[in-house]
Write a protein that holds these residues in place. Structure first.
Motif, PDB file in Angstrom:
ATOM      1  N   TRP A   1       0.827  -1.205   0.000  1.00  0.00           N
ATOM      2  CA  TRP A   1       0.000   0.000   0.000  1.00  0.00           C
ATOM      3  C   TRP A   1       0.859   1.252   0.000  1.00  0.00           C
ATOM      4  O   TRP A   1       0.474   2.280  -0.594  1.00  0.00           O
ATOM      5  CB  TRP A   1      -0.980   0.001   1.172  1.00  0.00           C
ATOM      6  N   GLN A   2       2.033   1.199   0.639  1.00  0.00           N
ATOM      7  CA  GLN A   2       2.930   2.356   0.606  1.00  0.00           C
ATOM      8  C   GLN A   2       3.433   2.614  -0.818  1.00  0.00           C
ATOM      9  O   GLN A   2       3.490   3.761  -1.275  1.00  0.00           O
ATOM     10  CB  GLN A   2       4.119   2.138   1.539  1.00  0.00           C
TER      11      GLN A   2
ATOM     12  N   ALA B   1       1.938   1.697  -3.590  1.00  0.00           N
ATOM     13  CA  ALA B   1       0.800   2.152  -4.385  1.00  0.00           C
ATOM     14  C   ALA B   1       0.505   3.622  -4.125  1.00  0.00           C
ATOM     15  O   ALA B   1       0.144   4.371  -5.049  1.00  0.00           O
ATOM     16  CB  ALA B   1      -0.428   1.294  -4.080  1.00  0.00           C
ATOM     17  N   ALA B   2       0.661   4.052  -2.869  1.00  0.00           N
ATOM     18  CA  ALA B   2       0.414   5.455  -2.544  1.00  0.00           C
ATOM     19  C   ALA B   2       1.432   6.361  -3.236  1.00  0.00           C
ATOM     20  O   ALA B   2       1.077   7.431  -3.750  1.00  0.00           O
ATOM     21  CB  ALA B   2       0.467   5.656  -1.037  1.00  0.00           C
TER      22      ALA B   2
END
Length: 303
Positions: free
Chosen positions: A282-283, A285-286
């Protein structure tokens, strides 16, 4: 009606599969490119991955040297139709001004890894100074930056290729700091001897395969090295304004992931003593989402 697939389509699909599987950080940026550029960059990545895997594999030294020589020669003759990676790279080079000679530099760098492995059964410094280490980084990472630039294209600027080279070197410096422990486990030391001596560091592992840092010198060296790497990122990222929107998003995402990793390591140097630091999915992707929106990644400064 959908046109039938061709062998070339299959070759590019094979390279995409390799990139999705192996490029745990880079694919977050690569997928931001339009389809044609994404396919070409996946082809370049797949061949670069092949070269790296030869150096990091389990073959005897002589067989690694032979395999690397074969890769060099393969780029000087028509591709084997049974080799999808070479088929795709050869085709991509007809569509974009990819500097295929940069693959020779990548092979040079991997040959240096093989020589490091062969020099002794115990880890020893292979690079005397930081400039020596930069020469290695230019081969294994700056070369990839220049290969990518051939696909991205850029506004006319005599410094564009140098920025791509510098940014690749910045990423490789981050890799070296992240992988100190893992490299030592494999008998490799990339940190230059002069700096290890300056900070009073002797790279050793304890009985649990954890890096030993009795004096704190290793943490100081990592902090110093991270600060220096920030300068390389700042210089290399001058490439971004020269690129089209999707290519700049790709570069910003890939570099942003590595810059965030560098900042995490700099904030807690001992964290690399017992593990291989990475960002969560998720990091990553962010960071990619921020890059596509045109915003700078979190933690990205000007130095």
């Amino acid at each position: 009606m959908t046109p039938p697939r061709t062998p070339l389509d299959d070759a590019y699909q094979a390279c995409d599969a390799i990139t999705r599987r192996e490029a745990r950080n880079f694919y977050y940026g690569i997928r931001l490119l339009p389809p044609a550029k994404r396919a070409a960059l996946c082809a370049v990545y797949a061949l670069a991955r092949r070269i790296d895997d030869i150096g990091d594999g389990d073959l005897p030294t002589a067989e690694k040297v032979s395999a690397l020589a074969d890769v060099r020669q393969s780029l000087r003759r028509p591709p084997d139709p049974a080799d999808p990676v070479l088929v795709a790279v050869t085709d991509a080079a007809t569509r974009y001004p990819i500097p295929l000679g940069a693959f020779d530099e990548l092979v040079d760098g991997v040959e240096a890894d093989v020589a490091m492995d062969a020099q002794s059964d115990t880890a020893a410094c292979f690079y005397e100074t930081f400039d020596d280490m930069v020469g290695y980084c230019r081969c294994v990472a700056g070369s990839v930056g220049r290969l990518c630039l051939g696909i991205f294209g850029s506004s006319p600027d005599p410094e564009a290729a140098r920025y791509a080279d510098v940014l690749g070197i910045a990423l490789q410096q981050t890799n070296i700091l992240r992988d100190i422990r893992e490299d030592l486990q494999h008998g490799r030391i990339y940190l230059p001897r002069a700096e290890l001596e300056r900070f009073g560091v002797e790279l050793v592992l304890d009985e649990h395969d954890v890096l030993v840092d009795k004096t704190g010198g290793l943490a100081e060296l990592i902090t110093f090295s991270a600060e220096r790497a920030r300068g390389w990122y700042a210089e290399g990222l001058q490439l971004v304004p020269l690129l089209d929107r999707r290519s700049s998003a790709c570069v910003t995402a890939m570099s942003g992931i590595y810059r965030k990793l560098l900042e995490d390591i700099a904030a807690d140097p001992p964290s690399v003593y017992h593990q291989r630091r990475s960002l969560s999915g998720w990091q990553k992707a962010a960071v990619a989402a921020r890059a596509l929106s045109g915003r700078a990644p979190v933690g990205a400064g000007t130095s």
